[in-house]
Design a protein around this motif. Structure first.
Motif, PDB file in Angstrom:
ATOM      1  N   LYS A 168       7.127  48.429  37.237  1.00 14.21           N
ATOM      2  CA  LYS A 168       7.756  47.983  35.988  1.00 14.21           C
ATOM      3  C   LYS A 168       6.638  47.664  34.984  1.00 14.21           C
ATOM      4  CE  LYS A 168      11.352  45.259  33.990  1.00 14.21           C
ATOM      5  NZ  LYS A 168      12.099  44.039  33.989  1.00 14.21           N
ATOM      6  N   PRO A 169       6.135  48.724  34.336  1.00 19.50           N
ATOM      7  CA  PRO A 169       5.008  48.571  33.416  1.00 19.50           C
ATOM      8  C   PRO A 169       5.457  48.144  32.019  1.00 19.50           C
ATOM      9  CG  PRO A 169       5.656  50.841  33.463  1.00 19.50           C
ATOM     10  CD  PRO A 169       6.569  50.119  34.433  1.00 19.50           C
ATOM     11  N   ASP A 170       4.483  48.125  31.112  1.00 14.58           N
ATOM     12  CA  ASP A 170       4.769  47.867  29.699  1.00 14.58           C
ATOM     13  C   ASP A 170       5.141  49.151  28.973  1.00 14.58           C
ATOM     14  OD1 ASP A 170       3.999  44.941  29.359  1.00 14.58           O
ATOM     15  OD2 ASP A 170       2.258  45.780  30.401  1.00 14.58           O
ATOM     16  N   ILE A 171       4.766  50.313  29.560  1.00 10.36           N
ATOM     17  CA  ILE A 171       5.070  51.618  28.962  1.00 10.36           C
ATOM     18  C   ILE A 171       4.977  52.704  30.031  1.00 10.36           C
ATOM     19  CG2 ILE A 171       2.681  52.061  28.240  1.00 10.36           C
ATOM     20  CD1 ILE A 171       3.954  53.269  25.593  1.00 10.36           C
ATOM     21  N   PHE A 172       5.803  53.754  29.849  1.00 13.77           N
ATOM     22  CA  PHE A 172       5.773  54.924  30.722  1.00 13.77           C
ATOM     23  C   PHE A 172       5.247  56.117  29.931  1.00 13.77           C
ATOM     24  CE2 PHE A 172       9.295  52.463  32.584  1.00 13.77           C
ATOM     25  CZ  PHE A 172       8.974  52.500  33.938  1.00 13.77           C
ATOM     26  N   LEU A 173       4.400  56.932  30.560  1.00 20.76           N
ATOM     27  CA  LEU A 173       3.923  58.186  30.002  1.00 20.76           C
ATOM     28  C   LEU A 173       4.332  59.276  30.990  1.00 20.76           C
ATOM     29  CD1 LEU A 173       2.285  59.730  27.848  1.00 20.76           C
ATOM     30  CD2 LEU A 173       0.222  59.209  29.169  1.00 20.76           C
ATOM     31  N   LEU A 174       5.296  60.125  30.596  1.00 21.84           N
ATOM     32  CA  LEU A 174       5.899  61.077  31.518  1.00 21.84           C
ATOM     33  C   LEU A 174       5.705  62.522  31.081  1.00 21.84           C
ATOM     34  CD1 LEU A 174       9.433  59.383  31.878  1.00 21.84           C
ATOM     35  CD2 LEU A 174       7.354  58.877  33.200  1.00 21.84           C
ATOM     36  N   ASP A 175       5.269  63.351  32.018  1.00 19.77           N
ATOM     37  CA  ASP A 175       5.236  64.792  31.808  1.00 19.77           C
ATOM     38  C   ASP A 175       6.666  65.315  31.948  1.00 19.77           C
ATOM     39  OD1 ASP A 175       4.280  67.378  31.472  1.00 19.77           O
ATOM     40  OD2 ASP A 175       3.624  67.583  33.554  1.00 19.77           O
ATOM     41  N   ILE A 176       6.923  66.485  31.418  1.00 21.49           N
ATOM     42  CA  ILE A 176       8.270  67.048  31.518  1.00 21.49           C
ATOM     43  C   ILE A 176       8.409  67.947  32.748  1.00 21.49           C
ATOM     44  CG2 ILE A 176       9.911  68.627  30.438  1.00 21.49           C
ATOM     45  CD1 ILE A 176       9.110  67.400  27.755  1.00 21.49           C
ATOM     46  N   MET A 177       7.499  68.908  32.883  1.00 19.63           N
ATOM     47  CA  MET A 177       7.606  69.855  33.990  1.00 19.63           C
ATOM     48  C   MET A 177       6.885  69.298  35.213  1.00 19.63           C
ATOM     49  SD  MET A 177       7.144  73.420  31.895  1.00 19.63           S
ATOM     50  CE  MET A 177       7.325  74.424  33.350  1.00 19.63           C
TER      51      MET A 177
ATOM     52  N   ASP B 166      12.583  67.286  36.413  1.00 20.82           N
ATOM     53  CA  ASP B 166      12.345  67.286  34.975  1.00 20.82           C
ATOM     54  C   ASP B 166      12.110  65.857  34.498  1.00 20.82           C
ATOM     55  OD1 ASP B 166      12.796  67.288  32.115  1.00 20.82           O
ATOM     56  OD2 ASP B 166      13.811  69.211  32.344  1.00 20.82           O
ATOM     57  N   GLY B 167      10.999  65.656  33.810  1.00 22.20           N
ATOM     58  CA  GLY B 167      10.666  64.333  33.297  1.00 22.20           C
ATOM     59  C   GLY B 167      11.695  63.776  32.325  1.00 22.20           C
ATOM     60  N   ARG B 168      12.431  64.662  31.648  1.00 21.73           N
ATOM     61  CA  ARG B 168      13.475  64.180  30.740  1.00 21.73           C
ATOM     62  C   ARG B 168      14.585  63.468  31.511  1.00 21.73           C
ATOM     63  NH1 ARG B 168      13.368  69.860  27.747  1.00 21.73           N
ATOM     64  NH2 ARG B 168      13.401  70.349  29.955  1.00 21.73           N
ATOM     65  N   ALA B 169      14.897  63.950  32.696  1.00 24.53           N
ATOM     66  CA  ALA B 169      15.900  63.278  33.530  1.00 24.53           C
ATOM     67  C   ALA B 169      15.395  61.906  33.968  1.00 24.53           C
ATOM     68  CB  ALA B 169      16.237  64.136  34.747  1.00 24.53           C
ATOM     69  N   VAL B 170      14.099  61.819  34.270  1.00 27.41           N
ATOM     70  CA  VAL B 170      13.502  60.526  34.621  1.00 27.41           C
ATOM     71  C   VAL B 170      13.605  59.576  33.435  1.00 27.41           C
ATOM     72  CG1 VAL B 170      11.366  59.331  35.294  1.00 27.41           C
ATOM     73  CG2 VAL B 170      11.928  61.563  36.305  1.00 27.41           C
ATOM     74  N   CYS B 171      13.284  60.074  32.240  1.00 29.59           N
ATOM     75  CA  CYS B 171      13.391  59.272  31.018  1.00 29.59           C
ATOM     76  C   CYS B 171      14.810  58.745  30.841  1.00 29.59           C
ATOM     77  CB  CYS B 171      12.974  60.104  29.816  1.00 29.59           C
ATOM     78  SG  CYS B 171      13.214  59.294  28.221  1.00 29.59           S
ATOM     79  N   ASN B 172      15.786  59.631  30.981  1.00 27.44           N
ATOM     80  CA  ASN B 172      17.179  59.217  30.810  1.00 27.44           C
ATOM     81  C   ASN B 172      17.611  58.203  31.866  1.00 27.44           C
ATOM     82  OD1 ASN B 172      17.606  60.708  28.470  1.00 27.44           O
ATOM     83  ND2 ASN B 172      18.169  62.526  29.617  1.00 27.44           N
ATOM     84  N   ASP B 173      17.123  58.379  33.097  1.00 25.70           N
ATOM     85  CA  ASP B 173      17.419  57.404  34.153  1.00 25.70           C
ATOM     86  C   ASP B 173      16.833  56.036  33.799  1.00 25.70           C
ATOM     87  OD1 ASP B 173      18.757  59.343  35.601  1.00 25.70           O
ATOM     88  OD2 ASP B 173      17.112  59.658  37.035  1.00 25.70           O
ATOM     89  N   LEU B 174      15.591  56.036  33.308  1.00 31.14           N
ATOM     90  CA  LEU B 174      14.955  54.770  32.928  1.00 31.14           C
ATOM     91  C   LEU B 174      15.715  54.101  31.783  1.00 31.14           C
ATOM     92  CD1 LEU B 174      11.205  55.874  33.023  1.00 31.14           C
ATOM     93  CD2 LEU B 174      12.316  54.277  34.610  1.00 31.14           C
ATOM     94  N   LYS B 175      16.081  54.892  30.780  1.00 29.38           N
ATOM     95  CA  LYS B 175      16.740  54.333  29.599  1.00 29.38           C
ATOM     96  C   LYS B 175      18.188  53.905  29.866  1.00 29.38           C
ATOM     97  CE  LYS B 175      13.495  54.428  26.494  1.00 29.38           C
ATOM     98  NZ  LYS B 175      13.063  53.203  25.845  1.00 29.38           N
ATOM     99  N   SER B 176      18.759  54.350  30.990  1.00 31.27           N
ATOM    100  CA  SER B 176      20.123  53.931  31.327  1.00 31.27           C
ATOM    101  C   SER B 176      20.138  52.782  32.334  1.00 31.27           C
ATOM    102  CB  SER B 176      20.922  55.119  31.877  1.00 31.27           C
ATOM    103  OG  SER B 176      20.386  55.545  33.111  1.00 31.27           O
ATOM    104  N   ASP B 177      18.951  52.327  32.732  1.00 28.48           N
ATOM    105  CA  ASP B 177      18.827  51.232  33.695  1.00 28.48           C
ATOM    106  C   ASP B 177      18.421  49.965  32.929  1.00 28.48           C
ATOM    107  OD1 ASP B 177      17.795  49.384  35.624  1.00 28.48           O
ATOM    108  OD2 ASP B 177      17.394  51.042  37.007  1.00 28.48           O
ATOM    109  N   ALA B 178      19.211  48.918  33.035  1.00 30.35           N
ATOM    110  CA  ALA B 178      18.960  47.680  32.281  1.00 30.35           C
ATOM    111  C   ALA B 178      17.570  47.110  32.539  1.00 30.35           C
ATOM    112  CB  ALA B 178      20.027  46.642  32.617  1.00 30.35           C
ATOM    113  N   ARG B 179      17.013  47.340  33.738  1.00 24.68           N
ATOM    114  CA  ARG B 179      15.676  46.808  34.062  1.00 24.68           C
ATOM    115  C   ARG B 179      14.577  47.474  33.229  1.00 24.68           C
ATOM    116  NH1 ARG B 179      15.493  48.262  40.154  1.00 24.68           N
ATOM    117  NH2 ARG B 179      16.555  50.036  39.221  1.00 24.68           N
ATOM    118  N   TYR B 180      14.807  48.706  32.787  1.00 22.46           N
ATOM    119  CA  TYR B 180      13.766  49.477  32.094  1.00 22.46           C
ATOM    120  C   TYR B 180      14.118  49.832  30.653  1.00 22.46           C
ATOM    121  CZ  TYR B 180      12.464  50.161  36.970  1.00 22.46           C
ATOM    122  OH  TYR B 180      12.137  49.956  38.284  1.00 22.46           O
ATOM    123  N   LEU B 181      15.307  49.501  30.233  1.00 28.25           N
ATOM    124  CA  LEU B 181      15.833  49.912  28.935  1.00 28.25           C
ATOM    125  C   LEU B 181      14.892  49.633  27.764  1.00 28.25           C
ATOM    126  CD1 LEU B 181      18.238  50.980  27.279  1.00 28.25           C
ATOM    127  CD2 LEU B 181      19.112  48.647  27.241  1.00 28.25           C
TER     128      LEU B 181
END
Length: 116
Positions: free
Chosen positions: A43-52, A57-72
């Motif tokens: 649980k960092p201060d920021i995530f840096l994610l590759d896509i491929m 797919d990193g976009r799915a990871v991004c969406n998972d993070l943004k839909s989780d209250a702990r990481y929103l």
């Protein structure tokens, strides 16, 4: 100390980013695939994610993070050499996008602005 989590399958880019962010005073968690990233549960201060990535797919990871209250509220920056900003930002709710190859100073500034 600010903490950044990097998800990048290219070992050279992952190592360079790790080195750069350590030099900037960050605590760095770096992962090569989604499975190890998820298993670590950082649980960092920021995530840096590759896509491929090798296992998804990193976009799915991004969406998972943004839909989780702990990481929103934690900023997510996507990076890719194969996608453009518009298609990435339509595909996920990232806070920023960096095109590879990236300018090191620009990357560091953009990350610093999001964790300020």
């Amino acid at each position: 100390m600010k903490q950044i989590t990097i998800l990048e399958d290219d070992s050279d880019i992952r190592e360079i980013c790790t080195f750069l962010f350590i030099q900037e005073g960050y605590l760095v968690n770096a992962f090569r695939d989604i499975t190890s990233f998820i298993n670590a549960g950082t649980k960092p201060d920021i995530f840096l994610l590759d896509i491929m990535l090798p296992d998804g797919d990193g976009r799915a990871v991004c969406n998972d993070l943004k839909s989780d209250a702990r990481y929103l509220k934690i900023p997510v920056v996507m990076m890719s050499a194969h996608q453009d900003r518009n298609s990435v930002m339509k595909g996920c709710s990232a806070d920023d996008f960096v095109e590879k190859p990236f300018d090191i100073d620009n990357l560091l500034k953009r990350i610093a602005n999001l964790v300020a």
